[in-house]
Design an enzyme around this catalytic site. Structure first.
Site, PDB file in Angstrom:
ATOM      1  CB  SER A 129      -0.900  -0.085   1.376  1.00  0.00           C
ATOM      2  OG  SER A 129      -1.474   1.312   1.390  1.00  0.00           O
ATOM      3  CE1 TYR A 168      -3.587  -2.294   5.957  1.00  0.00           C
ATOM      4  CE2 TYR A 168      -3.328  -0.112   5.281  1.00  0.00           C
ATOM      5  CZ  TYR A 168      -3.743  -1.606   4.886  1.00  0.00           C
ATOM      6  OH  TYR A 168      -3.570  -1.833   3.808  1.00  0.00           O
ATOM      7  CE  LYS A 187      -1.354  -4.439   3.748  1.00  0.00           C
ATOM      8  NZ  LYS A 187      -1.696  -5.483   3.022  1.00  0.00           N
TER       9      LYS A 187
END
Ligand SMILES: NC(=O)c1ccc[n+]([C@@H]2O[C@H](COP(=O)([O-])OP(=O)(O)OC[C@H]3O[C@@H](n4cnc5c(N)ncnc54)[C@H](O)[C@@H]3O)[C@@H](O)[C@H]2O)c1
Length: 338
Positions: free
Chosen positions: A124, A148, A152
């Site tokens: 991402s 989050y 990643k």
């Protein structure tokens, strides 16, 4: 190729499974359905003409993964399986570390044990944290601003380390910017649980009368009209990029991160106006204070992906809005009515 698609029942995974089937690849979906619904499988069958081979498997379950790899000779894995809501990750960081990071470790171990060494990973633009300049290329500094994003970043690093330790391992991390839109059939699309985290599904729900109005965070950013600018990419273009990445894996040495975006920023108000035109509905909105940690502009330099994958986005913002609205209109409650 014979491909294991972890998280293949989700939003981006389901569109990618259709694109893979159209290219003649054989797909097995492994999904725990924590953020998707089994009725999507029937829609995939309608789109591809074949019932998908799907298993209810959690990627943290080593025994279940071992059984899956023992039953198939996979050429590669595409790994979408993750929790993805920034706000929720701040409330439940350990769940995110467990699901995303532990899941990725277990999957990598299962791949190594089964001698499957080709991976396409869903990363991402969040790995760029608060970018210092735009457009962002893959050499920009990496950082994270929430749990989050940290998952990643760590998942990419884990994959990079596995590639360094085992030169036969080939991996591409696809750093998505802002995926939106839906399959033009209106049969599959994004079906968020509860209040949508992302702009486009929120606009769709306002247009459908499910929410009163859109809140726009900040109207005084140094941008074209004062609202935040992001790089929106149609999920159909994203799905095609996965097919290209899969087919190019063989030529990759080690771990290759690639940006997937249109390379062009669109403001919130520009997206809203395009949506109003596509849907014929007015979208009431209110401009409220900026959120902490937001930035004015985020858009990709996608030239590396274009060069190395032979891929570029085809679909513009009008197609994104038209397809998102068709999906919303045909499925007001997501997959619930199937
Ligand atoms: N949608 C976005 O805006 C966006 C942007 C950048 C990156 N990504 C990443 O792309 C990937 C796919 O995103 P999406 O929008 O399709 O999300 P999604 O939630 O629709 O799909 C993820 C799928 O993975 C499954 N899953 C989650 N944890 C699992 C586990 N432990 N075992 C098996 N299955 C599991 C879910 O049930 C779901 O079907 C995610 O990794 C996400 O972080 C998404």
């Amino acid at each position: 190729m014979h491909v294991l698609v972890c998280g293949g029942a989700g939003y981006i995974g389901s569109h990618t499974c259709v694109a893979l089937a159209e290219r003649g690849h054989r797909v097995v979906i492994a999904d725990n359905f924590s953020n998707s619904a089994p009725p999507v499988l029937e829609r995939l069958a309608r789109l591809t003409g074949q019932a998908p081979d799907a298993r209810r498997v959690d990627v943290r379950n080593a025994a279940a993964l071992a059984a899956l790899f023992a039953g198939h000779r996979f050429d590669a894995v595409i790994h979408f399986a993750a929790l993805k809501a920034v706000g929720e990750s701040c409330e439940r960081p350990l769940d995110y570390f467990d699901n995303n990071i532990s899941g990725t470790i277990t999957l990598l171990q299962a791949m190594r044990a089964a001698d499957v060494r080709r991976l396409v990973f869903s990363s991402s633009a969040t790995v760029y944290g608060e970018p210092q300049s735009v457009p962002i290329d893959e050499d920009a500094p990496l950082s994270s601003t929430n749990p989050y994003g940290r998952t990643k970043l760590v998942m990419e690093q884990l994959i990079g380390d596995v590639c360094t330790a085992d030169p036969g391992f080939q991996a591409i991390s696809l750093r998505y910017f802002n995926p939106v839109g839906a399959h033009p059939s209106g049969l599959i699309g994004e079906a968020p649980n509860g209040v949508p985290n992302n702009l486009m599904p929120y606009i769709c729900q306002v247009a459908a009368g499910k929410r009163e109005r859109l809140q726009i965070y900040g109207g005084d950013w140094p941008t074209v009209d004062g609202t935040g600018v992001r790089d929106y990419i149609h999920v159909m273009d994203l799905a095609q990029a996965h097919v290209h990445a899969l087919e190019k894996l063989d030529g990759v040495r080690g771990h290759l991160p690639l940006n997937l975006g249109a390379g062009r920023g669109i403001s919130v108000l520009e997206l809203l106006r395009a949506f109003e035109t596509a849907s014929g509905r007015e979208i009431p909105y209110r401009i409220v204070d900026r959120r902490v940690g937001d930035v004015a502009e985020v858009y990709a330099d996608p030239s590396r992906a274009e060069r190395l994958l032979g891929w570029r986005t085809q679909l513009d913002v009008d197609a994104m809005c038209r397809d998102a609205w068709r999906w919303q209109s045909m499925n007001p409650d997501g997959y619930a009515e199937t």
